[in-house]
Design a protein around this motif. Structure first.
Motif, PDB file in Angstrom:
ATOM      1  N   LEU A  24       0.823  -1.208   0.000  1.00  0.00           N
ATOM      2  CA  LEU A  24       0.000   0.000   0.000  1.00  0.00           C
ATOM      3  C   LEU A  24       0.856   1.257   0.000  1.00  0.00           C
ATOM      4  O   LEU A  24       0.514   2.257  -0.627  1.00  0.00           O
ATOM      5  CB  LEU A  24      -0.923   0.002   1.220  1.00  0.00           C
ATOM      6  CG  LEU A  24      -2.012  -1.067   1.251  1.00  0.00           C
ATOM      7  CD1 LEU A  24      -2.716  -1.068   2.604  1.00  0.00           C
ATOM      8  CD2 LEU A  24      -3.026  -0.849   0.128  1.00  0.00           C
ATOM      9  N   ARG A  25       1.987   1.205   0.690  1.00  0.00           N
ATOM     10  CA  ARG A  25       2.834   2.385   0.845  1.00  0.00           C
ATOM     11  C   ARG A  25       3.557   2.778  -0.445  1.00  0.00           C
ATOM     12  O   ARG A  25       4.076   3.883  -0.536  1.00  0.00           O
ATOM     13  CB  ARG A  25       3.873   2.137   1.941  1.00  0.00           C
ATOM     14  CG  ARG A  25       3.309   2.042   3.344  1.00  0.00           C
ATOM     15  CD  ARG A  25       2.867   3.385   3.845  1.00  0.00           C
ATOM     16  NE  ARG A  25       2.477   3.344   5.246  1.00  0.00           N
ATOM     17  CZ  ARG A  25       1.895   4.353   5.895  1.00  0.00           C
ATOM     18  NH1 ARG A  25       1.656   5.480   5.241  1.00  0.00           N
ATOM     19  NH2 ARG A  25       1.561   4.238   7.161  1.00  0.00           N
ATOM     20  N   VAL A  26       3.597   1.900  -1.425  1.00  0.00           N
ATOM     21  CA  VAL A  26       4.325   2.262  -2.650  1.00  0.00           C
ATOM     22  C   VAL A  26       3.505   3.172  -3.561  1.00  0.00           C
ATOM     23  O   VAL A  26       4.042   3.785  -4.469  1.00  0.00           O
ATOM     24  CB  VAL A  26       4.781   1.011  -3.442  1.00  0.00           C
ATOM     25  CG1 VAL A  26       5.630   0.108  -2.577  1.00  0.00           C
ATOM     26  CG2 VAL A  26       3.600   0.263  -4.032  1.00  0.00           C
ATOM     27  N   PHE A  27       2.192   3.270  -3.314  1.00  0.00           N
ATOM     28  CA  PHE A  27       1.379   4.184  -4.102  1.00  0.00           C
ATOM     29  C   PHE A  27       1.672   5.614  -3.678  1.00  0.00           C
ATOM     30  O   PHE A  27       1.870   5.903  -2.497  1.00  0.00           O
ATOM     31  CB  PHE A  27      -0.110   3.888  -3.911  1.00  0.00           C
ATOM     32  CG  PHE A  27      -0.572   2.605  -4.546  1.00  0.00           C
ATOM     33  CD1 PHE A  27      -0.987   2.574  -5.865  1.00  0.00           C
ATOM     34  CD2 PHE A  27      -0.586   1.420  -3.808  1.00  0.00           C
ATOM     35  CE1 PHE A  27      -1.412   1.389  -6.452  1.00  0.00           C
ATOM     36  CE2 PHE A  27      -1.006   0.232  -4.386  1.00  0.00           C
ATOM     37  CZ  PHE A  27      -1.412   0.215  -5.714  1.00  0.00           C
ATOM     38  N   ALA A  67      -9.404  -1.388 -15.512  1.00  0.00           N
ATOM     39  CA  ALA A  67      -9.833  -2.136 -16.696  1.00  0.00           C
ATOM     40  C   ALA A  67      -8.676  -2.866 -17.364  1.00  0.00           C
ATOM     41  O   ALA A  67      -8.867  -3.930 -17.963  1.00  0.00           O
ATOM     42  CB  ALA A  67     -10.507  -1.192 -17.687  1.00  0.00           C
ATOM     43  N   ASP A  68      -7.469  -2.314 -17.259  1.00  0.00           N
ATOM     44  CA  ASP A  68      -6.315  -2.950 -17.906  1.00  0.00           C
ATOM     45  C   ASP A  68      -5.550  -3.881 -16.965  1.00  0.00           C
ATOM     46  O   ASP A  68      -4.452  -4.330 -17.283  1.00  0.00           O
ATOM     47  CB  ASP A  68      -5.372  -1.886 -18.467  1.00  0.00           C
ATOM     48  CG  ASP A  68      -4.842  -0.941 -17.401  1.00  0.00           C
ATOM     49  OD1 ASP A  68      -5.223  -1.106 -16.218  1.00  0.00           O
ATOM     50  OD2 ASP A  68      -4.062  -0.033 -17.741  1.00  0.00           O
ATOM     51  N   GLY A  69      -6.141  -4.173 -15.785  1.00  0.00           N
ATOM     52  CA  GLY A  69      -5.533  -5.138 -14.878  1.00  0.00           C
ATOM     53  C   GLY A  69      -4.572  -4.570 -13.871  1.00  0.00           C
ATOM     54  O   GLY A  69      -3.994  -5.317 -13.078  1.00  0.00           O
ATOM     55  N   ALA A  70      -4.374  -3.252 -13.871  1.00  0.00           N
ATOM     56  CA  ALA A  70      -3.499  -2.629 -12.886  1.00  0.00           C
ATOM     57  C   ALA A  70      -4.258  -2.457 -11.562  1.00  0.00           C
ATOM     58  O   ALA A  70      -5.439  -2.810 -11.457  1.00  0.00           O
ATOM     59  CB  ALA A  70      -2.981  -1.299 -13.405  1.00  0.00           C
ATOM     60  N   TYR A  71      -3.569  -1.898 -10.577  1.00  0.00           N
ATOM     61  CA  TYR A  71      -4.154  -1.757  -9.236  1.00  0.00           C
ATOM     62  C   TYR A  71      -4.105  -0.299  -8.783  1.00  0.00           C
ATOM     63  O   TYR A  71      -3.201   0.457  -9.137  1.00  0.00           O
ATOM     64  CB  TYR A  71      -3.394  -2.610  -8.220  1.00  0.00           C
ATOM     65  CG  TYR A  71      -3.500  -4.092  -8.469  1.00  0.00           C
ATOM     66  CD1 TYR A  71      -4.532  -4.840  -7.911  1.00  0.00           C
ATOM     67  CD2 TYR A  71      -2.567  -4.749  -9.260  1.00  0.00           C
ATOM     68  CE1 TYR A  71      -4.636  -6.200  -8.145  1.00  0.00           C
ATOM     69  CE2 TYR A  71      -2.652  -6.111  -9.489  1.00  0.00           C
ATOM     70  CZ  TYR A  71      -3.696  -6.837  -8.934  1.00  0.00           C
ATOM     71  OH  TYR A  71      -3.790  -8.187  -9.166  1.00  0.00           O
ATOM     72  N   SER A  72      -5.098   0.049  -7.968  1.00  0.00           N
ATOM     73  CA  SER A  72      -5.112   1.353  -7.309  1.00  0.00           C
ATOM     74  C   SER A  72      -5.591   1.140  -5.875  1.00  0.00           C
ATOM     75  O   SER A  72      -6.105   0.069  -5.530  1.00  0.00           O
ATOM     76  CB  SER A  72      -6.037   2.333  -8.047  1.00  0.00           C
ATOM     77  OG  SER A  72      -7.369   1.835  -8.044  1.00  0.00           O
ATOM     78  N   ILE A  73      -5.400   2.150  -5.029  1.00  0.00           N
ATOM     79  CA  ILE A  73      -5.889   2.057  -3.651  1.00  0.00           C
ATOM     80  C   ILE A  73      -7.389   1.793  -3.681  1.00  0.00           C
ATOM     81  O   ILE A  73      -8.141   2.450  -4.403  1.00  0.00           O
ATOM     82  CB  ILE A  73      -5.589   3.356  -2.878  1.00  0.00           C
ATOM     83  CG1 ILE A  73      -4.072   3.532  -2.704  1.00  0.00           C
ATOM     84  CG2 ILE A  73      -6.275   3.347  -1.524  1.00  0.00           C
ATOM     85  CD1 ILE A  73      -3.413   2.491  -1.815  1.00  0.00           C
ATOM     86  N   GLY A  74      -7.849   0.851  -2.891  1.00  0.00           N
ATOM     87  CA  GLY A  74      -9.235   0.404  -2.955  1.00  0.00           C
ATOM     88  C   GLY A  74     -10.227   1.342  -2.298  1.00  0.00           C
ATOM     89  O   GLY A  74      -9.918   1.995  -1.292  1.00  0.00           O
TER      90      GLY A  74
END
Length: 261
Positions: A24-27, A67-74
């Motif tokens: 989480l901290r890398v975002f 949509a492209d399979g990447a991640y973001s903070i939920g």
């Protein structure tokens, strides 16, 4: 014997939790969407571990998939964060006064709290912000952190600390953000003393060139960290005689509302 359910830097629950927090901290504000490969590289985890963790965290709402399979903070994590006292109590009670301060000044208005128990690493954490079309651009953002010694709200937070806390604070190396940043202990202590006497603190181009910040500490409220409210304006239109009383009044109005059940 190691209790794998609670301890262990490897496969135990504590180790898994630490790795999840590390992910989480890398975002950051500049990298709010990352691929599994990005997560592995930035966290230092093996790619397979990072991918597995990201998948599990997405299932729990801690991360969202794009949509492209990447991640973001939920959004699930955001939902939980909104239950924090600095959101439910401080920000919600402060917002009407922050808006009035913005209307009276036409400038950026911030509310920040002291983040961190250790004076050597403590920072100003921004928990509320209002700006408008004529407000000067700033580096601050909701959830962002800035140094205590180069920001108006930070100096206001320093002004309410006791001598023991400040003595520990000055064991740290004060970084220079601009050529105007005050990093000399004696000079900064004089600034803190002046803030205590006037009721508000100021910074002059110490975080961003061209910007002046004027901030006041919010009187202490049980259950909340030390907090401050301030305005940031351009040097050409800064007016301490006008803005100083405005931020002091806003700070006391916020404290009054926080004390009301």
């Amino acid at each position: 014997m190691t209790d794998e359910g609670t301890t262990g830097a490897g496969g135990g629950a504590a180790g898994v939790l630490a790795r999840a927090v590390g992910v989480l901290r890398v975002f950051t504000s500049d990298a709010d969407t990352l691929t599994a490969t990005d997560l592995a590289e930035r966290s230092g985890l093996p790619r397979s571990t990072a991918h597995r963790l990201a998948t599990e965290m997405a299932a729990l709402g801690l991360l969202d998939r794009t949509a492209d399979g990447a991640y973001s903070i939920g959004t699930g994590l955001w939902e939980l964060g909104e239950l924090a006292p600095v959101s439910m109590r401080l920000r919600e009670r402060a917002l009407p006064h922050v808006l009035r301060l913005y209307e009276a000044s036409g400038e950026n208005v911030h509310v920040a709290v002291l983040s961190g128990d250790d004076p050597v690493t403590a920072e100003a954490l921004y928990v509320a912000r209002v700006s408008g079309p004529h407000s000067i651009p700033t580096l601050s953002r909701m959830g962002g952190r800035h140094p205590l010694h180069t920001t108006g709200v930070g100096k206001a937070l320093l002004a309410v600390q006791d001598d023991e806390w400040l003595d520990a604070f000055f064991h740290r190396t004060l970084e220079r953000e601009t050529v105007y940043s005050i990093i000399d202990e004696r000079q900064l202590r004089d600034e803190i003393a002046s803030a205590r006497e006037r009721g508000f603190a100021t910074t002059r181009q110490e975080m961003t060139l061209g910007n002046i910040s004027i901030a006041a500490p919010i009187p202490a409220t049980a259950g909340l960290p030390p907090a401050a409210v301030g305005v940031v304006t351009h040097i050409a239109r800064a007016d301490e005689r006008r803005h100083g009383p405005l931020v002091v009044a806003a700070a006391h109005d916020i404290a009054r509302d926080l004390a009301t059940p």
